[in-house]
Motif scaffolding. Structure first.
Motif, PDB file in Angstrom:
ATOM      1  N   VAL A   1      44.457  53.914  34.828  1.00 23.97           N
ATOM      2  CA  VAL A   1      43.104  53.525  35.213  1.00 23.97           C
ATOM      3  C   VAL A   1      42.835  52.065  34.831  1.00 23.97           C
ATOM      4  O   VAL A   1      43.409  51.536  33.880  1.00 23.97           O
ATOM      5  N   THR A   2      41.967  51.440  35.593  1.00 15.69           N
ATOM      6  CA  THR A   2      41.505  50.094  35.238  1.00 15.69           C
ATOM      7  C   THR A   2      40.221  50.202  34.429  1.00 15.69           C
ATOM      8  O   THR A   2      39.431  51.137  34.613  1.00 15.69           O
ATOM      9  N   GLY A   3      40.024  49.234  33.553  1.00 11.09           N
ATOM     10  CA  GLY A   3      38.826  49.249  32.721  1.00 11.09           C
ATOM     11  C   GLY A   3      37.551  49.092  33.524  1.00 11.09           C
ATOM     12  O   GLY A   3      36.518  49.676  33.190  1.00 11.09           O
ATOM     13  N   SER A   4      37.602  48.303  34.603  1.00 10.24           N
ATOM     14  CA  SER A   4      36.395  48.101  35.399  1.00 10.24           C
ATOM     15  C   SER A   4      35.950  49.399  36.059  1.00 10.24           C
ATOM     16  O   SER A   4      34.756  49.729  36.052  1.00 10.24           O
ATOM     17  N   MET A   5      36.902  50.151  36.621  1.00 10.28           N
ATOM     18  CA  MET A   5      36.539  51.424  37.254  1.00 10.28           C
ATOM     19  C   MET A   5      36.143  52.460  36.209  1.00 10.28           C
ATOM     20  O   MET A   5      35.271  53.299  36.451  1.00 10.28           O
ATOM     21  N   THR A   6      36.748  52.387  35.043  1.00  7.15           N
ATOM     22  CA  THR A   6      36.392  53.297  33.961  1.00  7.15           C
ATOM     23  C   THR A   6      34.947  53.091  33.540  1.00  7.15           C
ATOM     24  O   THR A   6      34.199  54.056  33.333  1.00  7.15           O
ATOM     25  N   ALA A   7      34.549  51.834  33.407  1.00  7.98           N
ATOM     26  CA  ALA A   7      33.188  51.539  32.981  1.00  7.98           C
ATOM     27  C   ALA A   7      32.164  51.980  34.023  1.00  7.98           C
ATOM     28  O   ALA A   7      31.045  52.374  33.679  1.00  7.98           O
ATOM     29  N   ARG A   8      32.531  51.935  35.298  1.00  9.43           N
ATOM     30  CA  ARG A   8      31.589  52.293  36.356  1.00  9.43           C
ATOM     31  C   ARG A   8      31.511  53.790  36.600  1.00  9.43           C
ATOM     32  O   ARG A   8      30.478  54.286  37.048  1.00  9.43           O
ATOM     33  N   HIS A   9      32.588  54.509  36.311  1.00  7.73           N
ATOM     34  CA  HIS A   9      32.636  55.941  36.625  1.00  7.73           C
ATOM     35  C   HIS A   9      33.098  56.745  35.409  1.00  7.73           C
ATOM     36  O   HIS A   9      34.179  57.360  35.407  1.00  7.73           O
ATOM     37  N   PRO A  10      32.305  56.741  34.344  1.00  5.12           N
ATOM     38  CA  PRO A  10      32.727  57.418  33.109  1.00  5.12           C
ATOM     39  C   PRO A  10      32.924  58.914  33.255  1.00  5.12           C
ATOM     40  O   PRO A  10      33.793  59.497  32.585  1.00  5.12           O
TER      41      PRO A  10
ATOM     42  N   ALA B   1      51.953  38.500  34.581  1.00  7.95           N
ATOM     43  CA  ALA B   1      53.002  37.485  34.485  1.00  7.95           C
ATOM     44  C   ALA B   1      52.432  36.083  34.629  1.00  7.95           C
ATOM     45  O   ALA B   1      53.041  35.106  34.178  1.00  7.95           O
ATOM     46  N   LEU B   2      51.269  35.969  35.242  1.00  7.40           N
ATOM     47  CA  LEU B   2      50.642  34.661  35.450  1.00  7.40           C
ATOM     48  C   LEU B   2      49.504  34.397  34.476  1.00  7.40           C
ATOM     49  O   LEU B   2      48.809  33.392  34.595  1.00  7.40           O
ATOM     50  N   GLN B   3      49.309  35.295  33.509  1.00  8.54           N
ATOM     51  CA  GLN B   3      48.196  35.170  32.580  1.00  8.54           C
ATOM     52  C   GLN B   3      48.686  34.794  31.192  1.00  8.54           C
ATOM     53  O   GLN B   3      49.850  34.982  30.854  1.00  8.54           O
ATOM     54  N   SER B   4      47.755  34.277  30.397  1.00  5.36           N
ATOM     55  CA  SER B   4      48.083  33.903  29.020  1.00  5.36           C
ATOM     56  C   SER B   4      48.118  35.135  28.128  1.00  5.36           C
ATOM     57  O   SER B   4      47.661  36.222  28.507  1.00  5.36           O
ATOM     58  N   THR B   5      48.632  34.940  26.926  1.00  9.20           N
ATOM     59  CA  THR B   5      48.666  36.035  25.959  1.00  9.20           C
ATOM     60  C   THR B   5      47.257  36.473  25.578  1.00  9.20           C
ATOM     61  O   THR B   5      46.991  37.665  25.408  1.00  9.20           O
ATOM     62  N   SER B   6      46.355  35.514  25.462  1.00 10.34           N
ATOM     63  CA  SER B   6      44.969  35.871  25.132  1.00 10.34           C
ATOM     64  C   SER B   6      44.332  36.681  26.250  1.00 10.34           C
ATOM     65  O   SER B   6      43.556  37.606  25.988  1.00 10.34           O
ATOM     66  N   ARG B   7      44.656  36.355  27.520  1.00  5.81           N
ATOM     67  CA  ARG B   7      44.131  37.141  28.641  1.00  5.81           C
ATOM     68  C   ARG B   7      44.699  38.550  28.595  1.00  5.81           C
ATOM     69  O   ARG B   7      43.988  39.528  28.850  1.00  5.81           O
ATOM     70  N   LEU B   8      45.990  38.686  28.266  1.00  9.47           N
ATOM     71  CA  LEU B   8      46.602  40.015  28.152  1.00  9.47           C
ATOM     72  C   LEU B   8      45.903  40.815  27.060  1.00  9.47           C
ATOM     73  O   LEU B   8      45.600  42.010  27.239  1.00  9.47           O
ATOM     74  N   THR B   9      45.642  40.156  25.933  1.00  8.45           N
ATOM     75  CA  THR B   9      44.948  40.837  24.832  1.00  8.45           C
ATOM     76  C   THR B   9      43.586  41.332  25.277  1.00  8.45           C
ATOM     77  O   THR B   9      43.178  42.456  24.976  1.00  8.45           O
ATOM     78  N   TRP B  10      42.864  40.480  26.020  1.00  9.84           N
ATOM     79  CA  TRP B  10      41.539  40.860  26.488  1.00  9.84           C
ATOM     80  C   TRP B  10      41.613  42.016  27.471  1.00  9.84           C
ATOM     81  O   TRP B  10      40.809  42.956  27.395  1.00  9.84           O
ATOM     82  N   GLU B  11      42.555  41.968  28.408  1.00 15.10           N
ATOM     83  CA  GLU B  11      42.677  43.023  29.421  1.00 15.10           C
ATOM     84  C   GLU B  11      42.938  44.377  28.769  1.00 15.10           C
ATOM     85  O   GLU B  11      42.321  45.389  29.137  1.00 15.10           O
TER      86      GLU B  11
ATOM     87  N   GLY C   1      42.458  45.161  25.473  1.00 18.96           N
ATOM     88  CA  GLY C   1      41.404  45.511  24.529  1.00 18.96           C
ATOM     89  C   GLY C   1      40.155  46.030  25.226  1.00 18.96           C
ATOM     90  O   GLY C   1      39.550  47.013  24.784  1.00 18.96           O
ATOM     91  N   GLN C   2      39.750  45.395  26.334  1.00 18.21           N
ATOM     92  CA  GLN C   2      38.555  45.837  27.041  1.00 18.21           C
ATOM     93  C   GLN C   2      38.757  47.201  27.687  1.00 18.21           C
ATOM     94  O   GLN C   2      37.835  48.017  27.736  1.00 18.21           O
ATOM     95  N   THR C   3      39.969  47.450  28.171  1.00 17.05           N
ATOM     96  CA  THR C   3      40.229  48.760  28.776  1.00 17.05           C
ATOM     97  C   THR C   3      40.201  49.856  27.717  1.00 17.05           C
ATOM     98  O   THR C   3      39.650  50.949  27.948  1.00 17.05           O
ATOM     99  N   GLN C   4      40.786  49.581  26.561  1.00 23.16           N
ATOM    100  CA  GLN C   4      40.726  50.555  25.470  1.00 23.16           C
ATOM    101  C   GLN C   4      39.281  50.778  25.025  1.00 23.16           C
ATOM    102  O   GLN C   4      38.879  51.909  24.715  1.00 23.16           O
TER     103      GLN C   4
ATOM    104  N   HIS D   1      41.961  56.594  23.143  1.00 28.81           N
ATOM    105  CA  HIS D   1      42.784  55.430  23.424  1.00 28.81           C
ATOM    106  C   HIS D   1      44.090  55.920  24.027  1.00 28.81           C
ATOM    107  O   HIS D   1      44.436  57.105  23.901  1.00 28.81           O
ATOM    108  N   SER D   2      44.815  55.023  24.652  1.00 27.78           N
ATOM    109  CA  SER D   2      46.105  55.387  25.239  1.00 27.78           C
ATOM    110  C   SER D   2      47.146  54.343  24.862  1.00 27.78           C
ATOM    111  O   SER D   2      46.848  53.143  24.822  1.00 27.78           O
ATOM    112  N   SER D   3      48.362  54.805  24.607  1.00 28.52           N
ATOM    113  CA  SER D   3      49.471  53.890  24.319  1.00 28.52           C
ATOM    114  C   SER D   3      50.430  53.807  25.498  1.00 28.52           C
ATOM    115  O   SER D   3      51.572  53.390  25.350  1.00 28.52           O
ATOM    116  N   LEU D   4      49.954  54.203  26.680  1.00 29.73           N
ATOM    117  CA  LEU D   4      50.762  54.168  27.893  1.00 29.73           C
ATOM    118  C   LEU D   4      50.233  53.062  28.810  1.00 29.73           C
ATOM    119  O   LEU D   4      49.031  52.924  28.982  1.00 29.73           O
TER     120      LEU D   4
END
Length: 718
Positions: A125-134, A158-168, A170-173, A183-186
């Protein structure tokens, strides 16, 4: 050297910058919160931080060879010297995986079908869809399915920074914790494929998420169902390439029309069950503990707070868009109304045969209330001395602590009377002057204002019409050569004077400017004179006269030159008092809406128009700037700026028209774009603060502005 010729050094003041008061913080905080809510909504709709670029690479030099020939599940969670490993789905086992959801239309259909067959699957799942359809996330967990992360906004990591990866991640979790307490580790990277497609761009992402404790899941069979190739094609590509071999199948439960996916899913299950396959989630297939685990404490409540705010933002947006539409209609409607009525006013009052009646030649009384006006009072009196209309001048010194009275006495003009009174405020000073006036028409001006020789004559001519009770003059900014002065000059010409033409045509003039206005003395006495009930006594008395049945008109040729505030702090103080006082006056006269006759007309026409254009529209107008900022930062900067430029062009044309009507040189309009960015925002904040003060029942004291006396008689000849 006379007192009114003292050198400018005597009035020098410290220019220390004061810290912004708490009341300034409140309206700013409100606007920041609205912008934050827009950003939250944009995150939930995948509009903010959206990036649809994809990396293209073929080099595989950095990828461990065992991963290129291994299974679809990659474990790079080992220590630094450990080699990553991969796992294959066991034989006769199929993992059904669904990406990009949850979707309110297609995910429930998929879940219903899986529940009917008693099958567990894995949903990335994506975090954006998760937030909209809990609710869908909670159902996925409740039905025993496994959840994996597919980032928040679905970018190619692959085109994003490490900080962007962390945000993506972290926000989904955070979203998962907020909606389902898990939380998920998958993890599955967006735009990923089979494990043998790993390359030098994607392998660093897998290593990084592995270092953070995630198991990465790729696929064995890509159905390409998002292309909608047909049900049969989806079923065919989902079948194992080798009979009996286990595989992970990729399907999508969101991202578009998934009718073919839902239809194909049933056939896939039927065929594979017929061939003896079992269905399992990834953890079940590997015989491992579930990667979806509950969370508690801070992580749980932080997630719940995030989801609550996101849900509020998502549901608030339609209202904001509706309000923005209202603002747009009101702004352009006001533009159109001002344009039509201003043209009508000009054509009516500038006709060669136009006349209010027989010329007014009788003497009039000019009242000059003054409190600590030593820098300006001499210029004011000298300008009145040049008047081409017979006048009596009464200066009411409202307890000044400087040389105001001494300067008036020193000038010793024969038609000037000086009245001293203890400090009681401007309304008290004006009432004292009205009581002492010798003539039936009373002109009022501020002690920092200068008149042209013809101002009084032009101002009193409308009184030839016996229905006219008050006349508004044309206030001009004298100190317009500074940037702040130029902005106020534009505002006076475009806003105040153009508005007055419109209000004159509608017979709902709400304010006689304190700098230049005239009244019938009998009308003032009938309504009780100047009231101390509000901080905008000029607005209060004008509304009272309209309710009493008098006409209030605008005399464009009655020009007065006033000294506008020279600093942002003084401008804030003045406009805060004006805004708050106007709200007080509107509230005081609110009962006019229930009255009959002229009072009822003002209540049912004038008050709504003034409220709409003077309070509601300016209060809602910051939405335009919030959406502008939001569009520039997060959506489409070029289109957003183009739209804003279009609105600015319309305002510029209207301003140019207003300058032409007032016979002003338009070169000050070069500052209009900056005014829209800086000055207009300041006015928003002033009105917001005034509204907060009004709604909370706050009190505001009179604030004396500092004057320099730089608006002198020579300027009126310009």
């Amino acid at each position: 050297m006379s007192r009114h010729q003292r050198p400018r050094q005597s009035i020098r003041r410290s220019r220390r910058l004061a810290a912004p008061p708490l009341r300034f913080f409140l309206p700013v905080a409100l606007l920041v919160c609205l912008l934050a809510m827009l950003v939250l909504r944009g995150m939930a709709t995948n509009e903010v931080f959206h990036d649809d670029r994809t990396a293209v690479s073929v080099d595989k030099f950095s990828v461990p060879p065992n991963l290129l020939t291994g299974g679809p599940i990659v474990d790079a969670r080992g220590k630094l010297n450990d080699k990553p490993v991969s796992y294959a789905v066991p034989d006769k086992t199929v993992v059904l995986s669904f990406d990009d959801g949850p979707d309110p239309v297609w995910t429930p259909k998929v879940l219903d079908l899986l529940a009917a067959r008693h099958i567990h699957a894995t949903f990335f799942v994506t975090g954006s869809m998760t937030a909209r359809h809990p609710d869908l996330i909670r159902r996925i967990v409740a039905d025993g399915h496994e959840i994996g992360l597919h980032t928040f906004t679905h970018p190619d990591l692959a085109l994003q920074s490490t900080s962007r990866l962390t945000w993506e991640l972290g926000q989904t979790q955070l979203a998962l914790a907020g909606v389902a307490g898990v939380h998920s580790s998958l993890f599955r990277p967006p735009y990923s494929s089979t494990a043998d497609a790993l390359d030098d761009w994607t392998w660093p992402v897998v290593k990084e998420v592995g270092r953070r404790g995630y198991l990465t899941a790729f696929i064995d069979a890509d159905t390409d169902d998002w292309k909608r190739p047909g049900v049969e094609e989806i079923v065919r590509t989902a079948m194992p390439k080798q009979p009996g071999r286990g595989e992970m199948v990729l399907l999508h439960d969101a991202g578009g029309d998934r009718t073919q996916t839902v239809q194909a899913l049933g056939e896939i299950i039927d065929r594979l069950e017929k061939d003896g396959y079992r269905f399992a989630s990834i953890s079940e297939a590997l015989g491992a503990t579930s990667t979806t685990v509950p969370v508690h404490g801070y992580q749980l409540w932080a997630g719940k707070t995030f989801i609550l705010l996101t849900q509020i933002s998502v549901h608030l947006l339609p209202w904001l868009i509706g309000l923005l539409s209202v603002v747009g209609v009101l702004v352009f409607g006001r533009f159109a109304l001002m344009l039509v009525l201003a043209i009508r006013h000009v054509r009516r009052t500038r006709r060669p045969d136009f006349s209010w009646g027989p010329p007014i030649t009788e003497p009039v009384t000019v009242l000059v209330p003054a409190y600590n006006e030593q820098e300006c009072i001499a210029n004011t009196l000298h300008s009145l001395a040049a008047s081409d209309h017979p006048i009596e001048i009464i200066v009411i010194d409202d307890g000044s602590t400087d040389d105001t009275s001494a300067i008036v006495e020193e000038i010793a003009m024969p038609n000037v009377r000086l009245i001293r009174q203890p400090n009681g405020g401007k309304p008290a000073a004006l009432n004292n002057g009205i009581a002492a006036a010798s003539y039936d028409i009373v002109v009022m001006m501020d002690g920092d204002t200068v008149f042209e020789p013809s101002t009084v004559r032009e101002l009193v001519q409308p009184f030839a019409d016996p229905s006219v009770g008050a006349v508004a003059g044309n206030a001009k900014v004298g100190n317009r050569d500074t940037l702040i002065g130029a902005w106020q000059h534009i505002e006076y010409v475009m806003g105040f004077n153009l508005d007055r033409r419109m209000y004159d045509e509608l017979n709902i003039m709400p304010t006689i400017p304190g700098a230049v206005g005239a009244f019938r003395r009998a009308a003032l006495l009938r309504i009780g004179g100047m009231s101390e009930d509000t901080l905008a006594e000029d607005t209060d008395v004008t509304m009272a006269m309209l309710r009493d049945g008098w006409r209030v008109v605008y005399a464009e040729r009655a020009r007065a030159w006033t000294e506008a505030p020279a600093s942002m702090q003084q401008l804030w103080s003045q406009r805060y008092r004006w805004s708050y006082g106007t709200m007080q006056a509107m509230w005081k006269h609110r009962h006019a809406v229930r009255e009959s006759g002229p009072a009822g007309r003002f209540g049912r026409v004038g008050l709504p128009v003034v409220t709409l254009f003077g309070v509601v529209t300016p209060l809602l107008a910051p939405l335009i700037d919030l959406f502008l900022l939001y569009g520039v930062l997060f959506v489409d900067a070029q289109r957003t700026l183009s739209a804003w430029a279009g609105v600015l062009l319309v305002q510029g044309l209207l301003a140019f028209f207003a300058f032409r009507l007032d016979r002003e040189k338009p070169w000050h309009l070069v500052t209009l774009p900056i005014q829209q960015v800086v000055y207009r925002q300041l006015m928003y904040l002033v009105l917001l603060q005034s509204s907060i003060t009004a709604f909370t029942g706050g009190r505001l004291r009179w604030q004396k502005l500092r004057r320099t006396g730089e608006v002198a008689a020579p300027i009126v000849e310009a």
